[in-house]
Write an enzyme that holds these catalytic residues in place. Structure first.
Site, PDB file in Angstrom:
ATOM      1  N   GLU A  55      -2.075  -7.056   7.724  1.00 60.12           N
ATOM      2  CA  GLU A  55      -0.698  -7.084   8.214  1.00 60.12           C
ATOM      3  C   GLU A  55      -0.599  -7.903   9.504  1.00 60.12           C
ATOM      4  O   GLU A  55      -1.621  -8.216  10.147  1.00 60.12           O
ATOM      5  CB  GLU A  55      -0.219  -5.645   8.455  1.00 60.12           C
ATOM      6  CG  GLU A  55       1.200  -5.498   8.983  1.00 60.12           C
ATOM      7  CD  GLU A  55       2.271  -6.032   8.040  1.00 60.12           C
ATOM      8  OE1 GLU A  55       2.268  -7.260   7.803  1.00 60.12           O
ATOM      9  OE2 GLU A  55       3.112  -5.244   7.575  1.00 60.12           O
ATOM     10  N   HIS A  62       0.814  -1.208   0.000  1.00 62.73           N
ATOM     11  CA  HIS A  62       0.000   0.000   0.000  1.00 62.73           C
ATOM     12  C   HIS A  62       0.851   1.263   0.000  1.00 62.73           C
ATOM     13  O   HIS A  62       2.064   1.229   0.214  1.00 62.73           O
ATOM     14  CB  HIS A  62      -0.907   0.003   1.239  1.00 62.73           C
ATOM     15  CG  HIS A  62      -0.128  -0.048   2.532  1.00 62.73           C
ATOM     16  ND1 HIS A  62       0.545   1.032   3.050  1.00 62.73           N
ATOM     17  CD2 HIS A  62       0.100  -1.075   3.386  1.00 62.73           C
ATOM     18  CE1 HIS A  62       1.141   0.691   4.182  1.00 62.73           C
ATOM     19  NE2 HIS A  62       0.889  -0.594   4.411  1.00 62.73           N
TER      20      HIS A  62
END
Length: 350
Positions: free
Chosen positions: A99, A12
């Site tokens: 994550e 990202h």
């Protein structure tokens, strides 16, 4: 007809927690203005090089989902000479791609790790907070490996095994730096031994191993080209004896007529009782990372596929992109704010 898949593992854009130096595993950290521009550039770049994505996956956290959204917006951009693809996929947001959870370290500064931080994250965190009220442990590497395996089994490998007639697919997976490293290592275990190679351009730079290709910068991506050649069916005389076929995977129940083509099954169960030749072994032993506690046996292997690594942490789309000064670039991106261009538009001359 041969089949192929372009696969992109993408991190990202920059977030406010990145800038502040905070642990932000499962924290829903927002993109900065600079991160938003990184993601916009990425979407424009993919469109400019002629990619038409068939599948878009992302973590459900906004920093990944918004980055994937900008990739999709890039696909929607059209010009008179470049028509839109027949269908542009929606972004599929999956908690599986989140994550690593840093537990009690979430939202804390990187430098707050204790002197024992040379140990593994799980060990130093337990030493730091053992017995503390409300202590939450760091997510284990086994847990991340299991999440990666579930994503591969439920989403990616079925596409490799799909014989519906789609010859080419293009897939983007937008996730987070630590988890992407785990996902890549788990994917590598699913690919046949000696089937993964670096492109000629990448071969000029020495790499420690296929497992350790380096980290992901913000919006940097790993690009893979996966190909599956067609297995031709050999016509035999009517009175010729039938050959004995030994394969580590099931053959189709009905063989097609001579002159037709058939694709063998892509996946095979792996267990302790399966005997394989060195060429067929999925190399889970030789490729295993000693720093990660990964299960040795895996459930499915993409037999017949060959993979070329085309780009590692590619950032070509960021060339010439500069951070806006005055702290604006590092500030949280607010989609409701008008573009700075709107403040300087000249009035049309009557």
């Amino acid at each position: 007809m041969a089949r192929s898949m372009r696969l992109f593992l993408i991190r990202h854009g920059e977030t406010v927690d990145n800038v502040a130096g905070l642990y932000a595993g499962i924290r829903d950290s927002e993109l900065t203005n600079h991160g938003y521009q990184q993601a916009t550039r990425l979407g424009q770049h993919f469109k400019a090089i002629g990619l038409s994505f068939t599948h878009l996956y992302s973590s459900h956290l906004q920093r990944a989902a918004k980055t994937a959204g900008k990739i999709r917006e890039g696909q929607l951009a059209s010009s008179s000479s470049d028509p839109l693809p027949a269908s542009i996929p929606d972004v599929v947001q999956l908690p599986l791609l989140v994550e690593q959870d840093f537990g009690s370290m979430e939202g804390k500064k990187f430098y707050e790790r204790p002197p024992e931080s040379k140990l593994t994250g799980k060990e130093h965190h337990r030493l730091e907070s053992k017995g503390s009220p409300g202590f939450v442990d760091v997510e284990s590497k086994d847990s991340m490996a299991n999440r990666a395996d579930t994503f591969l089994d439920e989403h990616l490998l079925p596409l490799l095994a799909d014989h519906s007639g789609v010859a080419e697919r293009c897939i983007a997976i937008v996730s987070h730096g630590i988890f992407l490293s785990t996902l890549w290592k788990r994917l590598l275990l699913r690919l046949p031994g000696k089937s993964v190679v670096l492109s000629p351009e990448l071969q000029a730079t020495a790499r420690p191993s296929l497992e350790h290709l380096g980290g992901w910068s913000n919006t940097g991506y790993l690009e893979l080209l996966m190909t599956r050649p067609v297995v031709p069916v050999i016509a035999m005389a009517a009175d010729a004896p039938s050959p004995s076929i030994t394969a580590p995977f099931p053959l189709p129940a009905e063989m097609p007529a001579a002159g037709h083509q058939v694709l063998l099954e892509d996946t095979v169960p792996v267990s302790g009782t399966v005997s394989k030749t060195p060429e067929e072994q999925p190399a889970e032993v030789s490729r295993q990372d000693p720093e990660i506690e990964l299960p040795v046996l895996i459930s499915r292997v993409a037999h017949g596929w060959e993979t070329t690594i085309l780009a590692i942490n590619s950032k070509d789309h960021l060339k010439g992109l500069k951070r806006t000064g005055g702290g604006v670039g590092s500030s949280r991106h607010d989609a409701s704010q008008k573009s700075i261009d709107t403040f300087f538009k000249r009035r049309k001359v009557a």
